[in-house]
Every structure is written in structure tokens, then in C-alpha cells.
Design a protein around this motif. Structure first.
Motif, PDB file in Angstrom:
ATOM      1  N   GLY A 376       0.824  -1.209   0.000  1.00  0.00           N
ATOM      2  CA  GLY A 376       0.000   0.000   0.000  1.00  0.00           C
ATOM      3  C   GLY A 376       0.857   1.257   0.000  1.00  0.00           C
ATOM      4  O   GLY A 376       0.602   2.204  -0.762  1.00  0.00           O
ATOM      5  N   ALA A 377       1.873   1.283   0.852  1.00  0.00           N
ATOM      6  CA  ALA A 377       2.744   2.455   0.950  1.00  0.00           C
ATOM      7  C   ALA A 377       3.542   2.661  -0.332  1.00  0.00           C
ATOM      8  O   ALA A 377       3.678   3.792  -0.831  1.00  0.00           O
ATOM      9  CB  ALA A 377       3.687   2.301   2.140  1.00  0.00           C
ATOM     10  N   ILE A 378       4.066   1.567  -0.902  1.00  0.00           N
ATOM     11  CA  ILE A 378       4.892   1.670  -2.106  1.00  0.00           C
ATOM     12  C   ILE A 378       4.068   2.059  -3.326  1.00  0.00           C
ATOM     13  O   ILE A 378       4.487   2.887  -4.147  1.00  0.00           O
ATOM     14  CB  ILE A 378       5.639   0.344  -2.363  1.00  0.00           C
ATOM     15  CG1 ILE A 378       6.728   0.135  -1.311  1.00  0.00           C
ATOM     16  CG2 ILE A 378       6.243   0.320  -3.757  1.00  0.00           C
ATOM     17  CD1 ILE A 378       7.838   1.165  -1.347  1.00  0.00           C
ATOM     18  N   ALA A 420       1.775   7.937   1.049  1.00  0.00           N
ATOM     19  CA  ALA A 420       2.477   6.741   1.521  1.00  0.00           C
ATOM     20  C   ALA A 420       1.925   6.286   2.865  1.00  0.00           C
ATOM     21  O   ALA A 420       1.701   5.087   3.086  1.00  0.00           O
ATOM     22  CB  ALA A 420       3.976   7.014   1.632  1.00  0.00           C
ATOM     23  N   ILE A 421       1.689   7.244   3.760  1.00  0.00           N
ATOM     24  CA  ILE A 421       1.128   6.907   5.077  1.00  0.00           C
ATOM     25  C   ILE A 421      -0.278   6.333   4.921  1.00  0.00           C
ATOM     26  O   ILE A 421      -0.622   5.314   5.541  1.00  0.00           O
ATOM     27  CB  ILE A 421       1.100   8.156   5.985  1.00  0.00           C
ATOM     28  CG1 ILE A 421       2.537   8.616   6.284  1.00  0.00           C
ATOM     29  CG2 ILE A 421       0.348   7.859   7.282  1.00  0.00           C
ATOM     30  CD1 ILE A 421       2.612   9.923   7.042  1.00  0.00           C
ATOM     31  N   ALA A 422      -1.081   6.985   4.071  1.00  0.00           N
ATOM     32  CA  ALA A 422      -2.447   6.502   3.847  1.00  0.00           C
ATOM     33  C   ALA A 422      -2.432   5.106   3.231  1.00  0.00           C
ATOM     34  O   ALA A 422      -3.208   4.218   3.645  1.00  0.00           O
ATOM     35  CB  ALA A 422      -3.202   7.471   2.940  1.00  0.00           C
ATOM     36  N   GLY A 423      -1.551   4.885   2.265  1.00  0.00           N
ATOM     37  CA  GLY A 423      -1.457   3.570   1.636  1.00  0.00           C
ATOM     38  C   GLY A 423      -1.036   2.501   2.621  1.00  0.00           C
ATOM     39  O   GLY A 423      -1.538   1.370   2.585  1.00  0.00           O
ATOM     40  N   GLY A 424      -0.107   2.844   3.519  1.00  0.00           N
ATOM     41  CA  GLY A 424       0.332   1.890   4.533  1.00  0.00           C
ATOM     42  C   GLY A 424      -0.790   1.535   5.498  1.00  0.00           C
ATOM     43  O   GLY A 424      -0.942   0.369   5.892  1.00  0.00           O
ATOM     44  N   LEU A 425      -1.586   2.527   5.892  1.00  0.00           N
ATOM     45  CA  LEU A 425      -2.703   2.278   6.821  1.00  0.00           C
ATOM     46  C   LEU A 425      -3.771   1.406   6.167  1.00  0.00           C
ATOM     47  O   LEU A 425      -4.326   0.493   6.799  1.00  0.00           O
ATOM     48  CB  LEU A 425      -3.314   3.614   7.265  1.00  0.00           C
ATOM     49  CG  LEU A 425      -2.432   4.479   8.178  1.00  0.00           C
ATOM     50  CD1 LEU A 425      -3.098   5.827   8.430  1.00  0.00           C
ATOM     51  CD2 LEU A 425      -2.159   3.763   9.496  1.00  0.00           C
ATOM     52  N   ILE A 426      -4.062   1.684   4.899  1.00  0.00           N
ATOM     53  CA  ILE A 426      -5.029   0.843   4.177  1.00  0.00           C
ATOM     54  C   ILE A 426      -4.494  -0.584   4.068  1.00  0.00           C
ATOM     55  O   ILE A 426      -5.231  -1.563   4.230  1.00  0.00           O
ATOM     56  CB  ILE A 426      -5.303   1.423   2.776  1.00  0.00           C
ATOM     57  CG1 ILE A 426      -6.021   2.768   2.898  1.00  0.00           C
ATOM     58  CG2 ILE A 426      -6.129   0.447   1.937  1.00  0.00           C
ATOM     59  CD1 ILE A 426      -6.187   3.505   1.582  1.00  0.00           C
ATOM     60  N   GLY A 427      -3.205  -0.706   3.807  1.00  0.00           N
ATOM     61  CA  GLY A 427      -2.588  -2.026   3.736  1.00  0.00           C
ATOM     62  C   GLY A 427      -2.663  -2.774   5.051  1.00  0.00           C
ATOM     63  O   GLY A 427      -2.860  -3.999   5.073  1.00  0.00           O
ATOM     64  N   TYR A 428      -2.530  -2.042   6.151  1.00  0.00           N
ATOM     65  CA  TYR A 428      -2.605  -2.694   7.468  1.00  0.00           C
ATOM     66  C   TYR A 428      -4.010  -3.240   7.713  1.00  0.00           C
ATOM     67  O   TYR A 428      -4.175  -4.357   8.229  1.00  0.00           O
ATOM     68  CB  TYR A 428      -2.234  -1.706   8.566  1.00  0.00           C
ATOM     69  CG  TYR A 428      -2.333  -2.302   9.948  1.00  0.00           C
ATOM     70  CD1 TYR A 428      -1.382  -3.226  10.393  1.00  0.00           C
ATOM     71  CD2 TYR A 428      -3.377  -1.966  10.799  1.00  0.00           C
ATOM     72  CE1 TYR A 428      -1.475  -3.784  11.652  1.00  0.00           C
ATOM     73  CE2 TYR A 428      -3.480  -2.519  12.059  1.00  0.00           C
ATOM     74  CZ  TYR A 428      -2.525  -3.434  12.488  1.00  0.00           C
ATOM     75  OH  TYR A 428      -2.624  -3.997  13.735  1.00  0.00           O
ATOM     76  N   LEU A 429      -5.022  -2.449   7.351  1.00  0.00           N
ATOM     77  CA  LEU A 429      -6.403  -2.917   7.513  1.00  0.00           C
ATOM     78  C   LEU A 429      -6.649  -4.156   6.656  1.00  0.00           C
ATOM     79  O   LEU A 429      -7.278  -5.127   7.093  1.00  0.00           O
ATOM     80  CB  LEU A 429      -7.379  -1.803   7.126  1.00  0.00           C
ATOM     81  CG  LEU A 429      -7.397  -0.569   8.041  1.00  0.00           C
ATOM     82  CD1 LEU A 429      -8.322   0.496   7.480  1.00  0.00           C
ATOM     83  CD2 LEU A 429      -7.843  -0.966   9.457  1.00  0.00           C
TER      84      LEU A 429
END
Length: 451
Positions: A376-378, A420-429
Motif C-alpha cells: 500500500g505504501a509503495i 504513503a502513510i495513507a497507503g500503509g494504513l489501508i494495507g494494514y487494515l
């Protein structure tokens, strides 16, 4: 199992410092100092974040992430690991960084001593690059001697020369600090932050981490924890050295304003040493630049030769070192200005990916190692950074331009950060909803760690 002695740790740390401190590291801080003027220290802080902090984190991230860049990038996806790793090695290797060391050596270490008629001929550059890369190849031919040759001989000589230049500028100030220009007037920190990209050190850190690990192993350190800790201590020594030298060069650039504005850091340093030392100045500067470039060139040829010889069947380390040295010599003859012009759009596209990959890796255990977080972040970073790279190259997509302009921090050059932060958070969910993917990620990392 023994630990590295203090002397061995310092030697490895000096080797790493010398590998990092190359062509761009010598010429970019003075240019920043002169352009930033009274805001030099704010701008230098931003430069140190990307020029010192990120390389330090990069070496540590590679050490903790499996010992090589491909293992670290494999946390995203196997395809990304392959593509990104090759792009990084090509960027810091034969396409940009290695040839740049040769052109800077010529323009600052040879060109000032040529006659006016010789300066207009392409022959001196050709001869210089042939000799320069022949020496590079000889030094890189035996990697086991890299620590002794660089850490004990070349680095101390380099530091002595830079120290002489700096203390002379303190005892005999060139003038008052000038006024800030351009983006340094209002966004000095972020302008310095982005300028740090040009050193290429965050990318190089992902490669030099392997070189340092190998150097520590050759000292007899085999325990994984001690190996990691020894690598970290060496990286800290290198970071401290880089920070001090950058501050010294930035100060010299800031106080050179009275000598007249210059187009690049090389011209600034040339004018400064001529003012401080007279005719001897060019010789002193030429020696410093040549040593800085040579140590980096040797480290990059060594690291790239190891990587490509392992991934291209039937090609030995020695053969690859020859290929890289010859190819880099050829590319270097394109000229410094052209190399820098080509590198800026590429770095705007790939540097944010390296930064995000490093930063996310430090929170690996916190988000349970979900591949979706990396992905997500990448992905989010890639979209923004590629568009920034295209824009830097003069290619703009009209439909997306308004969206980019409204991204927070985009004008400051880090518009990729919040996506990047938003993508990482979505990826975590997403990863939390599919926890079974974690075991598959562990197997993948184990396989890539052996590459």
C-alpha cells in the motif's frame, strides 16, 4: 565469539564514510550554502536528514531486513524486489553515480591545470577517465583489501585535506554570509531536504550495507547479532563524519558570497580555495576531490560487480568489474552537466520509494510484517513519485496536474509522504483481514534472504 575492537570499528566506519563521500557530496553542500545565505543552517538541517540520516537508516534497514536489498524489497513483492533492486544498482552504478565520479575528478582535479587550448579538446577527459577507472578497477579487484586500502589510507588523507580547507576558512573568513535566494527564502528546510537526493546516498546505503557486512565478517564476526551491532556502530561513525564535513563545506559556501555567485558547487570550491591558498588551492582541492571520488567509485564497482556477477550466469566478479569500469569510463565522457540533468528526474522518481521502504521496515514487527502494508505504501508513493519524475523531465500529464498541486507538501517536494502513510494504513487494515498471508510472507523473506 569476539567483537570488533575499537580500532577495527573505526576503520570500518571510516571506510563506509569514504564510500558515501563522493562526487556529489563534495560539490552540493557549498552550492546549498551559497544559495541559502542567512538560512544556511536551516537548509543544511534538511540536507543532513536526507544526506546523513537516510544513509544511516539505510545501512541499518538492510542489516535488519535480511542482509541485502533484494531481501528487504522482497517484503513488498518478488517482482518489485527484482525490478527495484536492478534499478538501484544501475542508478548508483554504471548509469549515473560511477561515471559521475570520473567526470567530477576531471573537472575539478584536472581541468584547472590544463591550457586554454587543451580545455576545449575531448582528449583530456578521455585520457583522465581511462586512467581513473583503471585505478578504480585495480583497487576493486581484491575486495578483501578494501577496508585496509580505504579505511586506513585514503580516508584519513581526504579528511586531512578537507580539514585544512575548513580551518583556513575560519582563520581567514572569505566574507559575510549572503542573502537567501529562490526557494531557500521561504522553504529552506524542504529545499535542502530535496537537494540531499542528489548525493544518491540513500540508494547507495542499501548497497554499501552489504559491503560493510562483508567487511565485518572478514574480521571474524559471524554471530548475527554481533554482526548487526558492529555494522550499526560503523554506520554511526560514518554518519558523524558526513555530518561534520557537510557543515564545514556548507559554511565555506555560505561565506563565499563575496567572491561572486557561481553556477555550481565545484566553481564555488575552486574560487574559495584560490582565495584561501592562492595557486596551491587548485592542487589541494584537486587532491580532495580525486580521493573522494575514487573511494566512492571503488565501493560502487565492488558492490555492483558482486551483485551482477551473482545474478548473471557465467560472469565472474573480475569480468563484471572490467565491464563496469569500461562502461562507466565511456558514459563519463558524456560530461558532468548532461549526467546531472539526466539523474534529477530519475532520482525524483525512485528516491521516495527507497525512503518509504526503509522507514516502513523499521515498523515491520509493529504491523506484524503484513506485505499489504509495504504494498500500500509503495504503490501510493510510486504514483506520486513517477509523476514528479515525469514533471522534472518536462513531461506533464494535464489531467493529473491539478490533483498533484493540491497534495499537502507537494510544493515542498515531498508530496508523496501523506499518500504513503495513507497507503500503509489501508494495507494494514487489509492485512488484518487476511492474517493467513503472514506465513507466506515469512517463507518469501527466507528465500530472498539467501540471494
Amino acid at each position: 565469539m569476539r567483537d570488533l575492537t575499537k580500532r577495527e570499528t573505526i576503520t570500518v566506519g571510516l571506510m563506509l564514510f569514504a564510500l558515501f563521500f563522493g562526487a556529489g557530496n563534495m560539490i552540493f553542500p557549498p552550492a546549498l550554502g551559497q544559495a541559502a545565505g542567512e538560512n544556511v543552517w536551516i537548509a543544511m538541517l534538511g540536507f543532513i536528514v536526507t544526506g546523513v540520516g537516510l544513509p544511516l537508516l539505510g545501512v541499518i534497514a538492510v542489516g535488519l531486513g535480511g542482509g541485502n536489498l533484494q531481501a528487504l524489497a522482497g517484503r513488498v513483492h518478488p517482482l518489485f524486489a527484482t525490478v527495484f533492486t536492478f534499478i538501484v544498482y544501475l542508478s548508483i552504478g554504471p548509469f549515473m553515480a560511477i561515471p559521475r565520479t570520473g567526470t567530477v575528478t576531471y573537472e575539478m582535479g584536472v581541468l584547472p591545470f590544463l591550457s586554454e587550448s587543451a580545455k576545449g579538446s575531448p582528449l583530456p577527459l578521455l585520457v583522465t577517465t581511462i586512467v581513473y577507472f583503471a585505478i578504480t578497477f585495480w583497487l576493486a579487484l581484491n575486495p578483501s583489501k578494501l577496508v585496509d586500502r580505504i579505511g586506513k589510507v585514503l580516508t584519513p588523507a581526504l579528511l586531512i585535506i578537507i580539514g585544512i580547507m575548513f580551518f583556513k576558512s575560519l582563520l581567514q573568513p572569505m566574507g559575510e554570509v549572503g542573502v537567501a535566494t529562490g526557494d531557500y527564502q521561504h522553504t529552506a528546510f524542504f529545499k535542502g531536504f530535496v537537494e540531499g537526493y542528489l548525493t544518491l546516498d540513500a540508494l547507495a546505503a542499501m548497497v554499501f550495507g552489504i559491503v560493510v557486512t562483508a567487511a565485518v565478517r572478514e574480521k571474524g564476526i559471524t554471530d548475527p547479532k554481533k554482526l548487526t551491532w558492529s555494522t550499526i556502530k560503523a554506520a554511526v561513525i560514518a554518519a558523524i563524519g558526513l555530518g561534520l564535513v557537510y557543515l564545514a563545506l556548507g559554511y565555506m559556501g555560505a561565506t563565499s558570497y563575496s567572491l561572486g555567485q557561481s553556477d555550481n558547487g565545484g566553481q564555488i570550491l575552486t574560487g574559495a580555495v584560490q582565495h584561501l591558498f592562492g595557486p596551491l588551492g587548485n592542487l589541494l582541492l584537486g587532491g580532495a576531490v580525486s580521493l573522494a571520488c575514487l573511494t566512492t567509485s571503488v565501493g560502487l564497482v565492488t558492490a555492483c560487480s558482486r551483485f551482477f556477477s551473482q545474478h548473471i550466469p557465467g560472469v565472474s566478479y573480475k569480468t563484471m568489474a572490467i565491464i563496469l569500469s569500461v562502461f562507466s569510463a565511456a558514459v563519463a565522457n558524456v560530461g558532468l552537466t548532461q549526467l546531472i540533468a539526466i539523474s534529477v528526474p530519475v532520482l525524483m522518481a525512485i528516491y521516495p520509494l527507497a525512503i518509504v521502504l526503509m522507514l516502513v521496515s523499521f515498523f515491520h514487527k509493529s504491523f506484524k510484517g503484513y506485505a499489504a502494508v509495504y504494498q500500500g505504501a509503495i504503490i501510493a508513493t510510486t504514483v506520486v513519485s513517477l509523476l514528479d519524475g515525469f514533471a522534472q523531465a518536462g513531461i506533464k500529464i494535464a489531467a493529473l496536474a491539478p490533483i498533484l498541486e493540491h497534495l499537502p507538501l507537494h510544493k515542498e517536494g515531498i508530496g508523496w509522504l501523506l499518500p504513503a502513510i495513507a497507503g500503509g494504513l489501508i494495507g494494514y487494515l487489509w492485512g488484518s483481514l487476511r492474517p493467513g498471508r503472514k506465513e507466506g510472507q515469512k517463507v518469501l523473506e527466507q528465500k530472498l534472504g539467501k540471494v
